[in-house]
Write a protein that holds these residues in place. Structure first.
Motif, PDB file in Angstrom:
ATOM      1  N   HIS A 201     -41.483 102.886  32.338  1.00 57.91           N
ATOM      2  CA  HIS A 201     -42.159 103.609  33.418  1.00 57.91           C
ATOM      3  C   HIS A 201     -43.350 104.400  32.886  1.00 57.91           C
ATOM      4  O   HIS A 201     -44.426 104.423  33.486  1.00 57.91           O
ATOM      5  N   VAL A 202     -43.155 105.046  31.744  1.00 58.02           N
ATOM      6  CA  VAL A 202     -44.244 105.800  31.115  1.00 58.02           C
ATOM      7  C   VAL A 202     -45.400 104.871  30.760  1.00 58.02           C
ATOM      8  O   VAL A 202     -46.575 105.192  30.988  1.00 58.02           O
ATOM      9  N   ALA A 203     -45.089 103.705  30.200  1.00 59.31           N
ATOM     10  CA  ALA A 203     -46.122 102.742  29.816  1.00 59.31           C
ATOM     11  C   ALA A 203     -46.940 102.308  31.027  1.00 59.31           C
ATOM     12  O   ALA A 203     -48.178 102.221  30.969  1.00 59.31           O
ATOM     13  N   LEU A 204     -46.260 102.037  32.133  1.00 62.24           N
ATOM     14  CA  LEU A 204     -46.947 101.614  33.362  1.00 62.24           C
ATOM     15  C   LEU A 204     -47.874 102.708  33.875  1.00 62.24           C
ATOM     16  O   LEU A 204     -49.050 102.468  34.157  1.00 62.24           O
ATOM     17  N   ASN A 205     -47.343 103.916  34.002  1.00 60.76           N
ATOM     18  CA  ASN A 205     -48.143 105.018  34.533  1.00 60.76           C
ATOM     19  C   ASN A 205     -49.283 105.405  33.601  1.00 60.76           C
ATOM     20  O   ASN A 205     -50.370 105.774  34.044  1.00 60.76           O
ATOM     21  N   LEU A 206     -49.023 105.335  32.297  1.00 64.14           N
ATOM     22  CA  LEU A 206     -50.060 105.662  31.329  1.00 64.14           C
ATOM     23  C   LEU A 206     -51.218 104.673  31.427  1.00 64.14           C
ATOM     24  O   LEU A 206     -52.385 105.060  31.366  1.00 64.14           O
ATOM     25  N   PHE A 207     -50.888 103.401  31.586  1.00 61.67           N
ATOM     26  CA  PHE A 207     -51.919 102.370  31.739  1.00 61.67           C
ATOM     27  C   PHE A 207     -52.771 102.638  32.983  1.00 61.67           C
ATOM     28  O   PHE A 207     -54.005 102.579  32.934  1.00 61.67           O
ATOM     29  N   VAL A 208     -52.112 102.949  34.096  1.00 59.12           N
ATOM     30  CA  VAL A 208     -52.828 103.240  35.345  1.00 59.12           C
ATOM     31  C   VAL A 208     -53.729 104.454  35.179  1.00 59.12           C
ATOM     32  O   VAL A 208     -54.883 104.457  35.628  1.00 59.12           O
ATOM     33  N   ALA A 209     -53.211 105.491  34.518  1.00 59.59           N
ATOM     34  CA  ALA A 209     -53.991 106.713  34.320  1.00 59.59           C
ATOM     35  C   ALA A 209     -55.203 106.464  33.444  1.00 59.59           C
ATOM     36  O   ALA A 209     -56.314 106.926  33.753  1.00 59.59           O
ATOM     37  N   VAL A 210     -55.017 105.735  32.350  1.00 55.52           N
ATOM     38  CA  VAL A 210     -56.121 105.467  31.429  1.00 55.52           C
ATOM     39  C   VAL A 210     -57.202 104.628  32.113  1.00 55.52           C
ATOM     40  O   VAL A 210     -58.396 104.934  32.023  1.00 55.52           O
ATOM     41  N   VAL A 211     -56.800 103.587  32.801  1.00 56.07           N
ATOM     42  CA  VAL A 211     -57.758 102.682  33.434  1.00 56.07           C
ATOM     43  C   VAL A 211     -58.498 103.357  34.582  1.00 56.07           C
ATOM     44  O   VAL A 211     -59.722 103.240  34.710  1.00 56.07           O
ATOM     45  N   ASN A 212     -57.765 104.083  35.433  1.00 60.35           N
ATOM     46  CA  ASN A 212     -58.355 104.644  36.647  1.00 60.35           C
ATOM     47  C   ASN A 212     -58.998 106.013  36.474  1.00 60.35           C
ATOM     48  O   ASN A 212     -59.802 106.421  37.318  1.00 60.35           O
ATOM     49  N   VAL A 213     -58.646 106.712  35.389  1.00 60.63           N
ATOM     50  CA  VAL A 213     -59.196 108.064  35.199  1.00 60.63           C
ATOM     51  C   VAL A 213     -60.078 108.123  33.957  1.00 60.63           C
ATOM     52  O   VAL A 213     -61.276 108.407  34.045  1.00 60.63           O
ATOM     53  N   LEU A 214     -59.508 107.860  32.812  1.00 61.65           N
ATOM     54  CA  LEU A 214     -60.250 108.025  31.561  1.00 61.65           C
ATOM     55  C   LEU A 214     -61.325 106.963  31.369  1.00 61.65           C
ATOM     56  O   LEU A 214     -62.400 107.253  30.817  1.00 61.65           O
ATOM     57  N   LEU A 215     -61.068 105.732  31.813  1.00 59.20           N
ATOM     58  CA  LEU A 215     -62.020 104.649  31.594  1.00 59.20           C
ATOM     59  C   LEU A 215     -62.760 104.230  32.862  1.00 59.20           C
ATOM     60  O   LEU A 215     -63.491 103.246  32.849  1.00 59.20           O
ATOM     61  N   ALA A 216     -62.550 104.972  33.945  1.00 56.97           N
ATOM     62  CA  ALA A 216     -63.133 104.582  35.236  1.00 56.97           C
ATOM     63  C   ALA A 216     -64.653 104.451  35.168  1.00 56.97           C
ATOM     64  O   ALA A 216     -65.231 103.446  35.602  1.00 56.97           O
ATOM     65  N   ASP A 217     -65.326 105.451  34.592  1.00 62.03           N
ATOM     66  CA  ASP A 217     -66.792 105.424  34.528  1.00 62.03           C
ATOM     67  C   ASP A 217     -67.282 104.287  33.631  1.00 62.03           C
ATOM     68  O   ASP A 217     -68.254 103.595  33.948  1.00 62.03           O
ATOM     69  N   ARG A 218     -66.605 104.095  32.497  1.00 60.55           N
ATOM     70  CA  ARG A 218     -67.011 103.032  31.581  1.00 60.55           C
ATOM     71  C   ARG A 218     -66.810 101.658  32.210  1.00 60.55           C
ATOM     72  O   ARG A 218     -67.634 100.760  32.028  1.00 60.55           O
ATOM     73  N   LEU A 219     -65.719 101.504  32.959  1.00 59.15           N
ATOM     74  CA  LEU A 219     -65.467 100.222  33.604  1.00 59.15           C
ATOM     75  C   LEU A 219     -66.543  99.907  34.630  1.00 59.15           C
ATOM     76  O   LEU A 219     -66.974  98.761  34.766  1.00 59.15           O
ATOM     77  N   GLU A 220     -66.985 100.939  35.360  1.00 64.56           N
ATOM     78  CA  GLU A 220     -68.067 100.736  36.322  1.00 64.56           C
ATOM     79  C   GLU A 220     -69.350 100.310  35.614  1.00 64.56           C
ATOM     80  O   GLU A 220     -70.079  99.438  36.091  1.00 64.56           O
ATOM     81  N   GLU A 221     -69.632 100.941  34.472  1.00 70.71           N
ATOM     82  CA  GLU A 221     -70.822 100.563  33.694  1.00 70.71           C
ATOM     83  C   GLU A 221     -70.716  99.116  33.210  1.00 70.71           C
ATOM     84  O   GLU A 221     -71.688  98.354  33.273  1.00 70.71           O
ATOM     85  N   TRP A 222     -69.527  98.734  32.732  1.00 70.76           N
ATOM     86  CA  TRP A 222     -69.328  97.372  32.244  1.00 70.76           C
ATOM     87  C   TRP A 222     -69.504  96.356  33.372  1.00 70.76           C
ATOM     88  O   TRP A 222     -70.094  95.299  33.169  1.00 70.76           O
ATOM     89  N   VAL A 223     -68.988  96.695  34.552  1.00 72.56           N
ATOM     90  CA  VAL A 223     -69.128  95.787  35.699  1.00 72.56           C
ATOM     91  C   VAL A 223     -70.593  95.641  36.080  1.00 72.56           C
ATOM     92  O   VAL A 223     -71.081  94.532  36.361  1.00 72.56           O
ATOM     93  N   GLU A 224     -71.318  96.779  36.104  1.00 73.14           N
ATOM     94  CA  GLU A 224     -72.736  96.734  36.447  1.00 73.14           C
ATOM     95  C   GLU A 224     -73.519  95.906  35.426  1.00 73.14           C
ATOM     96  O   GLU A 224     -74.391  95.111  35.797  1.00 73.14           O
ATOM     97  N   ARG A 225     -73.215  96.078  34.146  1.00 68.35           N
ATOM     98  CA  ARG A 225     -73.903  95.304  33.109  1.00 68.35           C
ATOM     99  C   ARG A 225     -73.588  93.818  33.239  1.00 68.35           C
ATOM    100  O   ARG A 225     -74.465  92.964  33.060  1.00 68.35           O
TER     101      ARG A 225
END
Length: 240
Positions: A201-225
């Motif tokens: 459960h921790v692994a699942l939630n941690l993945f969601v938190a990292v992707v949607n919060v910590l890496l959200a801006d970088r992911l948007e930049e990667w998508v735009e590029r």
């Protein structure tokens, strides 16, 4: 179900209900409104976890006497397998929801939690660590455990998963919560150790938190590029 478990359930419910008076209390201070839910959640969830762990002390002392409890090596193996199982179950359930029932992916509950974490990043600790520990204790150790003593695995798993979805106010994605609940319940029954589903459960939630919060801006930049590269490739291809 012994009296300590009832007190754990009461503590969990009061912890959830404390959001309203807690928010009203923090509004009296000079705190940004969008940060208040995260701040209060850290306080209430931490206090709730401390109380619940205190109530579970007798269970911790008697854990070595439990029958059917797996060895540490088996527990580690199932914890690793469980991480992949819960990701697979969630993905499969999301596909069924989308193609069989026309339910769009994404959850309003998840989006609201992500917004709280963006406003107050420390809230990620609740999402990834405290929340999963509390939920596995309440929904698997206590609720599922009590039902499993009276009914079969499928009934106990479904009912506990239904309650799990209700707490998250997300009946639209009941299938996803049910799939996750069955995986967590299976891991608990298979190993006899509540720590195993907690790790998954921790692994699942941690993945969601990292992707949607910590890496959200970088992911948007990667998508735009990526879109820019694709457009450039199309233009070059047209010229050639």
């Amino acid at each position: 179900m012994n009296i300590r478990y009832w007190w754990i359930l009461i503590t969990y419910v009061l912890m959830q209900l404390s959001a309203i008076p807690g928010t009203l209390l923090l509004l009296q201070f000079d705190i940004a409104v969008d940060r208040i839910p995260g701040i209060w959640s850290i306080f209430s969830f931490t206090v709730g976890l401390m109380i619940i762990l205190f109530l579970l002390v007798p269970d911790m002392r008697e854990r070595h006497q439990m029958r059917g409890r797996s060895s540490r090596g088996e527990a580690v193996r199932w914890a690793i397998i469980g991480v992949f199982m819960v990701f697979g179950a969630q993905y499969a359930a999301a596909l069924i929801e989308m193609y069989a029932f026309g339910i769009e992916p994404g959850s309003e509950n998840t989006e609201a939690i992500v917004e709280m974490a963006k406003a107050f990043p420390a809230f990620i600790f609740v999402i990834a660590i405290i929340g999963p520990i509390l939920e596995e204790i309440v929904f698997r150790l206590i609720i599922f455990g009590a039902l499993y003593k009276r009914f079969n695995f499928w009934i106990a798993g479904f009912v506990s998963s239904l309650i799990f979805a209700a707490i998250h106010f997300d009946f639209t994605h009941l299938l996803i919560y049910t799939a996750m609940g069955f995986v967590f319940a299976f891991l608990y029954v298979k190993t006899g150790r509540i720590l195993v589903p907690i790790i998954a459960h921790v692994a699942l939630n941690l993945f969601v938190a990292v992707v949607n919060v910590l890496l959200a801006d970088r992911l948007e930049e990667w998508v735009e590029r990526l879109e820019e590269v694709q457009q450039t490739s199309l233009i070059i291809g047209g010229l050639l």
